[in-house]
Motif scaffolding. Structure first.
Motif, PDB file in Angstrom:
ATOM      1  N   ARG A   1       0.811  -1.219   0.000  1.00 10.02           N
ATOM      2  CA  ARG A   1       0.000   0.000   0.000  1.00 10.02           C
ATOM      3  C   ARG A   1       0.844   1.268   0.000  1.00 10.02           C
ATOM      4  NH1 ARG A   1      -4.978  -1.150   4.293  1.00 10.02           N
ATOM      5  NH2 ARG A   1      -5.799  -3.039   3.275  1.00 10.02           N
ATOM      6  N   VAL A   2       2.091   1.164   0.449  1.00  9.51           N
ATOM      7  CA  VAL A   2       2.924   2.369   0.562  1.00  9.51           C
ATOM      8  C   VAL A   2       4.094   2.348  -0.404  1.00  9.51           C
ATOM      9  CG1 VAL A   2       2.320   2.767   2.985  1.00  9.51           C
ATOM     10  CG2 VAL A   2       4.307   1.348   2.420  1.00  9.51           C
ATOM     11  N   CYS A   3       4.290   1.202  -1.092  1.00  8.67           N
ATOM     12  CA  CYS A   3       5.472   1.047  -1.943  1.00  8.67           C
ATOM     13  C   CYS A   3       5.056   0.552  -3.315  1.00  8.67           C
ATOM     14  CB  CYS A   3       6.454   0.070  -1.299  1.00  8.67           C
ATOM     15  SG  CYS A   3       7.864  -0.338  -2.353  1.00  8.67           S
ATOM     16  N   PRO A   4       5.401   1.269  -4.390  1.00  7.43           N
ATOM     17  CA  PRO A   4       5.040   0.823  -5.743  1.00  7.43           C
ATOM     18  C   PRO A   4       5.950  -0.277  -6.270  1.00  7.43           C
ATOM     19  CG  PRO A   4       6.254   2.885  -5.845  1.00  7.43           C
ATOM     20  CD  PRO A   4       6.042   2.592  -4.374  1.00  7.43           C
ATOM     21  N   ASP A   5       7.073  -0.544  -5.590  1.00  9.87           N
ATOM     22  CA  ASP A   5       8.016  -1.565  -6.050  1.00  9.87           C
ATOM     23  C   ASP A   5       7.454  -2.970  -5.796  1.00  9.87           C
ATOM     24  OD1 ASP A   5      10.682   0.036  -6.638  1.00  9.87           O
ATOM     25  OD2 ASP A   5       9.801   0.874  -4.811  1.00  9.87           O
ATOM     26  N   ASN A   6       7.887  -3.897  -6.608  1.00  7.55           N
ATOM     27  CA  ASN A   6       7.486  -5.295  -6.463  1.00  7.55           C
ATOM     28  C   ASN A   6       8.317  -5.921  -5.342  1.00  7.55           C
ATOM     29  OD1 ASN A   6       6.889  -8.012  -6.658  1.00  7.55           O
ATOM     30  ND2 ASN A   6       6.842  -8.002  -8.912  1.00  7.55           N
ATOM     31  N   LEU A   7       7.681  -6.268  -4.235  1.00  8.62           N
ATOM     32  CA  LEU A   7       8.374  -6.849  -3.086  1.00  8.62           C
ATOM     33  C   LEU A   7       8.024  -8.316  -2.901  1.00  8.62           C
ATOM     34  CD1 LEU A   7       8.022  -3.958  -0.460  1.00  8.62           C
ATOM     35  CD2 LEU A   7       9.836  -4.356  -2.141  1.00  8.62           C
TER      36      LEU A   7
ATOM     37  N   ALA B   1      -1.502   3.639   6.407  1.00  8.70           N
ATOM     38  CA  ALA B   1      -1.869   2.553   5.491  1.00  8.70           C
ATOM     39  C   ALA B   1      -2.254   1.272   6.211  1.00  8.70           C
ATOM     40  CB  ALA B   1      -0.707   2.277   4.543  1.00  8.70           C
ATOM     41  N   GLY B   2      -1.840   1.122   7.458  1.00 13.76           N
ATOM     42  CA  GLY B   2      -2.058  -0.140   8.152  1.00 13.76           C
ATOM     43  C   GLY B   2      -3.165  -0.129   9.179  1.00 13.76           C
ATOM     44  N   ALA B   3      -3.894   0.965   9.279  1.00 10.62           N
ATOM     45  CA  ALA B   3      -4.897   1.080  10.339  1.00 10.62           C
ATOM     46  C   ALA B   3      -5.929  -0.035  10.299  1.00 10.62           C
ATOM     47  CB  ALA B   3      -5.577   2.447  10.248  1.00 10.62           C
ATOM     48  N   ASP B   4      -6.372  -0.435   9.085  1.00 13.91           N
ATOM     49  CA  ASP B   4      -7.414  -1.456   8.988  1.00 13.91           C
ATOM     50  C   ASP B   4      -6.847  -2.873   8.890  1.00 13.91           C
ATOM     51  OD1 ASP B   4      -6.300  -1.059   6.485  1.00 13.91           O
ATOM     52  OD2 ASP B   4      -8.166  -1.558   5.427  1.00 13.91           O
ATOM     53  N   LEU B   5      -5.522  -3.000   9.011  1.00 18.40           N
ATOM     54  CA  LEU B   5      -4.896  -4.320   8.929  1.00 18.40           C
ATOM     55  C   LEU B   5      -4.515  -4.863  10.301  1.00 18.40           C
ATOM     56  CD1 LEU B   5      -2.501  -3.764   5.881  1.00 18.40           C
ATOM     57  CD2 LEU B   5      -4.772  -4.821   5.887  1.00 18.40           C
TER      58      LEU B   5
END
Length: 805
Positions: free
Chosen positions: A596-602, A654-658
């Motif tokens: 959600r915060v990184c456009p790179d493929n991780l 980005a992680g509030a609902d996770l």
């Protein structure tokens, strides 16, 4: 003054003629080092040795320190026969008493530990306390312990006897010689300067006592100690007191006693001490005392009258106020200084120099002659301190606290309070506002746990802690959702240059010649095959590496690497700890949050385990590593300090609902124990090899390049497990209502078999889990579901021992 002609050269020069300096000289001579000169600015014993109380006890918190103290007693009891000079040694035994049930629990743990270390000690009743030490009031006591091998000595006589023993073996001792400077040559000791002339030397030993800090400054060496006013009274004769009356310690009253000339010496460690704010301490301060201060001494006197009512009418001959030096953590300072090669320190004994100098002198002599300590001395190693600890204002404030902690009730995981906060992550205020309760490591503020809003503060306790439910919630998030840990206090070193790879290949037991971006977990071993450190190396470029190691190991690991550089090596090592923060994102939903915060493929195909790469997070550039210290999925994000707040807030949004939850080091430690992740300083140290720790992840015996410690490992492997002296095991507590803290001895059928090194709540086990070492014959056989007992505050609790994976 010595009858010898003043020298112009010596192999070893010792500065300081108190008991520490004389002990080092004596033991160097016993090891065959006769080209030794000891210089004392006044007369022998004229600093703090002459007014020391002279209590000599054996009980110490770990095996090596206890062995050191036991050796000191053996030495003191035999020295007079060797030198012909009396030492005043009397094996009168000692009695420690408890006023509260909590103190008695602590004493019972000390009994169990002491017995496991080979010290004879007995629990005694209040009535037996009175029988051992008549004149003590005992009706308000819970109990006590009796240590028959303890005793007392006359400090000045003991020091003179050590000095004579050193002289008899060739050491030259000169009094009235003030060392005014230290000559260095390319970072090494070259000699010392005095008004009587210069002496060239190869090795310098700073045994200057309370002058050790200011003397160290002459060579740019940090010796963080500071003097405080320290008191005891001396009474006239008291009926019923005799020469073999035991040493008595009443820690709940902050006081101790010993017999002297038919009367009592009574002193102690008041809760808030009075620093002696004098800088510099004049060299002329010899055989001198400070003014009486009955107001400062009042709390000790009140408690002493309660414990020994005879003091109400006894004649007090004097209130002695003699300054003593104390260190920031209450442990003394030994070892080779990281700033200057061949510059050793033996100082900072925290008013326990008489008890400890005998053994410390031997250890220092072994270190000087052998080039490395023969046993693990991390608790007292000078390299545990960073340069920042030399600040005089900080030392003054901390000394007011650490003196009082000598006898204060020490609760599990108790934190020091002064000189805080000092070193802070950029997130300190953000986390504090969210309920973070901080601990301190190497000056860094680190979150222990988060206290929910409106909850009362956790109480100090020996039992199940109030904070456990809060830590369990952090563990739950880590295992079932995602948790964020601020690990910015990690030490970070850059190692770079044309010879960086070959240098690291020699120093590291694992293979460092990996692709760029790869992260390698590796051991640093000594020549005995023991762990000098365990750390992670990230290859950033062909000739540049980042070394990531423990928060408390910055100075130690930097020194260990630098001391193995040779002048022809093109390697440059820099401490960049303060330039990068580390945010660890751990848990099964960590990858979803990162997406959600990184456009790179991780994905694992693009960022495999133990691989790193530069990525975008929010508006920032960070280096991400697929890594999790607690086991399971996770990432470590290496973030420039100035971008850390932004990255943290982006992750939180980005992680509030996770189910993202902030978490601290108590949860981290417990989770790593459950997954059998070893920690340096607990399961690993200079005395533990990969064979004993069951840890080969950081070692590659078949790598083409040789490495330090490889020879010792190959020899161990050839001998096989039949010769193992100890072995790491995992431990499960049967009763989920019992809570371990670590350090508890282990028994099988009442027989000592080992001790626990780390303990924490096992989230998956639903009970306490631990790691520990079993010793002797138990280490040389397979262990599976061994029924054993851990001594928890002296009470056996059932545990199951299995071999660690």
């Amino acid at each position: 003054m010595s009858t010898h002609q003043f020298p112009t050269h010596a192999k070893i020069v010792i500065v300081g003629g108190g008991i520490a300096g004389c002990s080092v000289a004596y033991h160097l001579a016993k090891l065959g080092q006769t080209d030794v000169v000891l210089l004392e600015q006044g007369k022998l014993t004229s600093g703090t040795t002459w007014h020391a109380a002279g209590l000599v006890g054996q009980m110490r918190p770990n095996r090596n320190m206890t062995s050191m103290s036991k050796y000191g007693i053996e030495l003191y009891s035999s020295l007079e026969a060797e030198t012909g000079l009396a030492t005043g040694w009397k094996q009168c035994g000692s009695v420690n008493v408890a006023r509260t049930p909590e103190r008695m629990k602590v004493l019972r743990k000390q009994i169990a530990l002491a017995r496991s270390f080979g010290v004879e000690v007995h629990e005694i009743t209040p009535q037996e306390v009175g029988e051992r030490a008549p004149l003590l009031r005992t009706d308000d006591l819970v109990g006590g312990i009796w240590i028959p091998g303890d005793g007392k000595a006359n400090p000045a006589d003991l020091c003179m006897s050590l000095a004579k023993g050193a002289r008899q073996r060739g050491v030259k001792i000169f009094e009235d010689i003030e060392v005014t400077g230290v000559d260095l040559d390319e970072g090494r000791v070259k000699g010392v300067k005095t008004k009587q002339g210069d002496i060239q030397c190869d090795i310098l030993v700073n045994c200057a006592g309370q002058w050790a800090r200011q003397f160290g400054q002459l060579a740019g060496v940090n010796v963080p100690l500071y003097s405080a006013e320290h008191y005891y009274i001396v009474t006239d004769k008291i009926e019923g007191i005799h020469p073999m009356w035991p040493v008595v310690r009443d820690p709940d009253g902050y006081i101790y006693y010993k017999e002297e000339v038919g009367g009592l010496v009574m002193g102690g460690f008041e809760p808030v001490a009075k620093p002696w704010n004098v800088h510099p301490i004049p060299s002329s301060f010899q055989f001198q005392l400070l003014d009486e201060d009955w107001d400062q001494f009042e709390i000790l006197m009140v408690n002493a009258i309660q414990r020994t009512p005879c003091l109400e009418t006894a004649k007090v001959k004097m209130l002695l106020n003699g300054p003593e030096s104390f260190t920031p953590d209450g442990n003394f300072i030994l070892g080779e200084a990281p700033e200057v090669r061949n510059y050793f320190v033996c100082a900072g004994f925290n008013s326990a120099g008489i008890a400890n100098s005998g053994g410390a002198g031997r250890l220092m002599a072994e270190w000087i002659v052998g080039g490395e300590p023969s046993v693990d001395l991390w608790d007292v190693d000078v390299r545990r301190f960073g340069a920042f600890t030399g600040n005089r204002k900080a030392l003054s404030e901390r000394t007011a606290e650490t003196l009082g902690l000598h006898y204060a009730m020490r609760w599990p995981r108790q934190e020091l309070q002064t000189v805080r906060p000092l070193r802070c992550s950029p997130l300190y205020d953000v986390l504090a506002a969210k309920g973070a309760e901080f601990g301190s490591k190497n000056g860094w503020e680190r979150v222990n746990y988060f206290k929910p809003a409106g909850s009362p503060a956790a109480r100090d306790t020996l039992d199940r802690p109030d904070w456990l439910p809060w830590v369990q919630a952090e563990q739950k998030a880590t295992r079932e959702a995602v948790a964020l840990y601020d690990q910015s206090s990690f030490s970070k070193l850059w190692v770079q240059g044309p010879d960086a790879l070959s240098f690291l290949q020699h120093m590291c037991a694992n293979d460092i010649d990996v692709v760029i971006g790869k992260m390698v977990y590796t051991a640093l071993l000594n020549d005995r095959g023991g762990f000098e450190s365990d750390l992670t190396v990230i290859r950033l470029a062909e000739e540049r590496f980042m070394v990531v190691t423990g928060s408390g190991q910055t100075t130690r690991d930097l020194d260990w690497l630098q001391r193995h550089l040779t002048p022809d090596m093109r390697v440059y090592i820099n401490d960049v700890t303060a330039q990068y923060c580390v945010l660890s994102l751990m848990g099964p939903r960590a990858a979803e949050l990162m997406s959600r915060v990184c456009p790179d493929n991780l994905s694992p195909q693009h960022l495999a385990f133990a691989q790193t790469k530069d990525i975008d997070v929010g508006h920032a550039k960070v280096r991400a590593a697929r890594m999790s210290y607690v086991g399971g999925p996770g990432y470590e994000l290496y973030v420039p300090v100035e971008m850390t707040r932004h990255v943290y807030l982006a992750l939180q949004a980005a992680g509030a609902d996770l189910g993202l939850r902030d978490a601290g080091y108590y949860a981290l430690d417990a989770l790593r124990i459950e997954r059998q992740r070893r920690a340096w300083g607990a399961e690993m140290g200079p005395d533990e090899t990969p064979f004993e720790a069951g840890l080969w992840a950081g070692v590659k015996l078949d790598k083409q390049a040789g490495f330090k410690g490889k020879k010792a490992l190959l020899e161990c492997k050839a001998k096989g497990p039949v010769l193992l002296d100890k072995k790491l095991v995992k431990i499960l507590v049967k009763d989920p209502n019992q809570y371990l803290w670590g350090g508890e001895p282990l028994n099988v059928n009442g027989r000592f078999v080992g001790e626990i090194t780390s303990a924490g709540w096992g989230y998956e086990a639903g009970a306490m889990v631990a790691l520990g070492y079993i010793r002797g014959e138990w280490a040389r056989q397979p262990i599976q579901h061994l029924q054993a007992q851990a001594e928890l505050w002296g009470v056996p609790i059932d545990v199951v021992i299995d071999e660690a994976i």
